[in-house]
Design an enzyme around this catalytic site. Sequence first.
Site, PDB file in Angstrom:
ATOM      1  N   HIS A  60       6.523  92.246 -57.668  1.00  0.00           N
ATOM      2  CA  HIS A  60       5.463  91.736 -56.742  1.00  0.00           C
ATOM      3  C   HIS A  60       4.105  92.153 -57.647  1.00  0.00           C
ATOM      4  O   HIS A  60       2.931  93.038 -56.176  1.00  0.00           O
ATOM      5  CB  HIS A  60       5.942  92.168 -55.718  1.00  0.00           C
ATOM      6  CG  HIS A  60       5.220  91.447 -54.906  1.00  0.00           C
ATOM      7  ND1 HIS A  60       4.043  90.553 -55.151  1.00  0.00           N
ATOM      8  CD2 HIS A  60       5.716  90.350 -52.948  1.00  0.00           C
ATOM      9  CE1 HIS A  60       3.551  89.743 -53.997  1.00  0.00           C
ATOM     10  NE2 HIS A  60       4.140  90.411 -53.025  1.00  0.00           N
ATOM     11  N   ARG A  83       6.119  82.481 -56.618  1.00  0.00           N
ATOM     12  CA  ARG A  83       7.868  82.812 -56.026  1.00  0.00           C
ATOM     13  C   ARG A  83       8.697  82.595 -56.412  1.00  0.00           C
ATOM     14  O   ARG A  83       8.622  80.743 -56.041  1.00  0.00           O
ATOM     15  CB  ARG A  83       7.366  83.309 -55.247  1.00  0.00           C
ATOM     16  CG  ARG A  83       8.140  83.293 -54.517  1.00  0.00           C
ATOM     17  CD  ARG A  83       8.327  84.178 -52.452  1.00  0.00           C
ATOM     18  NE  ARG A  83       6.859  86.112 -52.873  1.00  0.00           N
ATOM     19  CZ  ARG A  83       6.603  85.863 -51.498  1.00  0.00           C
ATOM     20  NH1 ARG A  83       7.010  86.024 -50.614  1.00  0.00           N
ATOM     21  NH2 ARG A  83       6.142  87.365 -52.066  1.00  0.00           N
ATOM     22  N   ARG A 118       2.234  85.226 -45.981  1.00  0.00           N
ATOM     23  CA  ARG A 118       1.008  86.307 -45.984  1.00  0.00           C
ATOM     24  C   ARG A 118       0.779  85.192 -47.496  1.00  0.00           C
ATOM     25  O   ARG A 118      -0.396  85.699 -48.658  1.00  0.00           O
ATOM     26  CB  ARG A 118       1.422  87.662 -46.477  1.00  0.00           C
ATOM     27  CG  ARG A 118       0.508  88.165 -45.154  1.00  0.00           C
ATOM     28  CD  ARG A 118       1.282  89.517 -45.219  1.00  0.00           C
ATOM     29  NE  ARG A 118       2.866  88.604 -45.057  1.00  0.00           N
ATOM     30  CZ  ARG A 118       3.634  88.187 -43.981  1.00  0.00           C
ATOM     31  NH1 ARG A 118       2.669  88.583 -42.569  1.00  0.00           N
ATOM     32  NH2 ARG A 118       4.456  88.257 -43.612  1.00  0.00           N
ATOM     33  N   THR A 119       1.627  85.696 -48.960  1.00  0.00           N
ATOM     34  CA  THR A 119       1.350  85.500 -50.224  1.00  0.00           C
ATOM     35  C   THR A 119       0.962  84.427 -50.299  1.00  0.00           C
ATOM     36  O   THR A 119      -0.514  84.935 -51.087  1.00  0.00           O
ATOM     37  CB  THR A 119       2.447  86.123 -50.997  1.00  0.00           C
ATOM     38  OG1 THR A 119       3.302  87.377 -50.161  1.00  0.00           O
ATOM     39  CG2 THR A 119       2.228  86.397 -52.242  1.00  0.00           C
ATOM     40  N   LYS A 123      15.783  67.410 -58.190  1.00  0.00           N
ATOM     41  CA  LYS A 123      16.380  66.157 -58.770  1.00  0.00           C
ATOM     42  C   LYS A 123      17.399  67.500 -60.446  1.00  0.00           C
ATOM     43  O   LYS A 123      17.989  66.235 -61.311  1.00  0.00           O
ATOM     44  CB  LYS A 123      15.641  65.598 -60.101  1.00  0.00           C
ATOM     45  CG  LYS A 123      15.270  64.763 -58.540  1.00  0.00           C
ATOM     46  CD  LYS A 123      13.668  63.774 -59.542  1.00  0.00           C
ATOM     47  CE  LYS A 123      12.976  63.390 -58.302  1.00  0.00           C
ATOM     48  NZ  LYS A 123      11.841  62.655 -58.685  1.00  0.00           N
TER      49      LYS A 123
HETATM   50  C1  NCD Z   1       6.759  90.984 -48.959  1.00  0.00           C
HETATM   51  C2  NCD Z   1       7.767  90.759 -50.543  1.00  0.00           C
HETATM   52  O1  NCD Z   1       7.910  89.558 -50.143  1.00  0.00           O
HETATM   53  O2  NCD Z   1       8.671  91.218 -51.422  1.00  0.00           O
HETATM   54  N1  NCD Z   1       6.278  90.644 -48.738  1.00  0.00           N
HETATM   55  C3  NCD Z   1       5.421  90.443 -49.055  1.00  0.00           C
HETATM   56  O3  NCD Z   1       4.797  89.924 -49.695  1.00  0.00           O
HETATM   57  N2  NCD Z   1       3.695  90.280 -48.158  1.00  0.00           N
HETATM   58  C4  NCD Z   1       8.056  92.437 -48.598  1.00  0.00           C
HETATM   59  C5  NCD Z   1       8.981  91.527 -47.936  1.00  0.00           C
HETATM   60  O4  NCD Z   1       9.378  90.705 -47.811  1.00  0.00           O
HETATM   61  O5  NCD Z   1      10.510  92.312 -47.155  1.00  0.00           O
END
Ligand code: NCD
Length: 307
Positions: free
Chosen positions: A132, A104, A54-55, A83
């Site tokens: 987040h 991320r 999703r993100t 590396k």
């Molecule tokens: C969340 C995350 O990655 O923290 N997901 C997301 O970004 N939509 C929540 C999760 O992974 O449970």
Amino acid sequence: MLKGRSVIEPSDLTVAEIDEICNLAEKMIVDPSAYIDVCHGKLLATLFFEPSTRTRLSFESAMLRLGGKVLGFADANATSTTKGETLADTIRVVSSFVDVIAMRNPKEGSSLLASHYSTVPIINAGDGGHHHPTQTLTDMLTIRQITGCFENHTICFCGDLKFGRTVHSLVEAMSRYTGTKFIFVSPQELAVPDYIINQVIKPARIEYKCAERLEDVIGEADILYMTRVQKERFFNEEDYIRLKDSYILDANKMKLAKDKMIVLHPLPRVNEIAVEVDDDPRAAYFKQVRYGMFARMALIAKVTGVL
Ligand code: NCD
């Protein structure tokens, strides 16, 4: 002025800036075609050192819908990290190619570190169990679209409140609004971390309580924020298996909730919301995904300075 700024956690944005981003996102929802080339000539890098569907796709679709372009990786194993390249060097290199970076990484603090080496804004798309902020903008835009405001909501967080970074970020953001109350429902072992209680909730004088059974408190909530038990952050499998199905929201529990309560979930869901709840008009988690794209469009437009 958001131009050029990194966003590592929600407190990097003032309340006025959150309004500014949500206002722009709301305009984009109403008339997306007015924004199709505002980022023409701009590049976004998505650096995902940890799995995401999703993100990452939400960031990519956001930039593409603004007329910008996207490059990056979804699997750190295919990069120079293998590396032995440091994050600092990777960021120095990538920031010389692009205008904004969404990143991320499984390590807490990694996005903050990256922002010290980057010449372009870093948007934290999740740093371990820490924060987040774009999920928070997603959650807040959803709350505002459905309820009309950020004030006077009792928000019940349920599930893995220890490792759930989306919980930490939303608590930090919502602690700034009058009339906010929190209810935390989790097993003892997955309780919200002390630093959130002591450094965020108590100084803001927010009323809060903790419970172990969702049934006991669901009737008080205006917003129910369900979360997945964060398997990848457990040190051993046995603990995960023991805790993973601690809370399952089903039609029976929904009968105890207010008629106007909304159910949010950052997704992915595993078992914590029964599919029968999806048809309940109070279930807002799939709408939330779409709002997330608009929230990211607005944030990208602001930090790149095009709007
Ligand atoms: C969340 C995350 O990655 O923290 N997901 C997301 O970004 N939509 C929540 C999760 O992974 O449970």
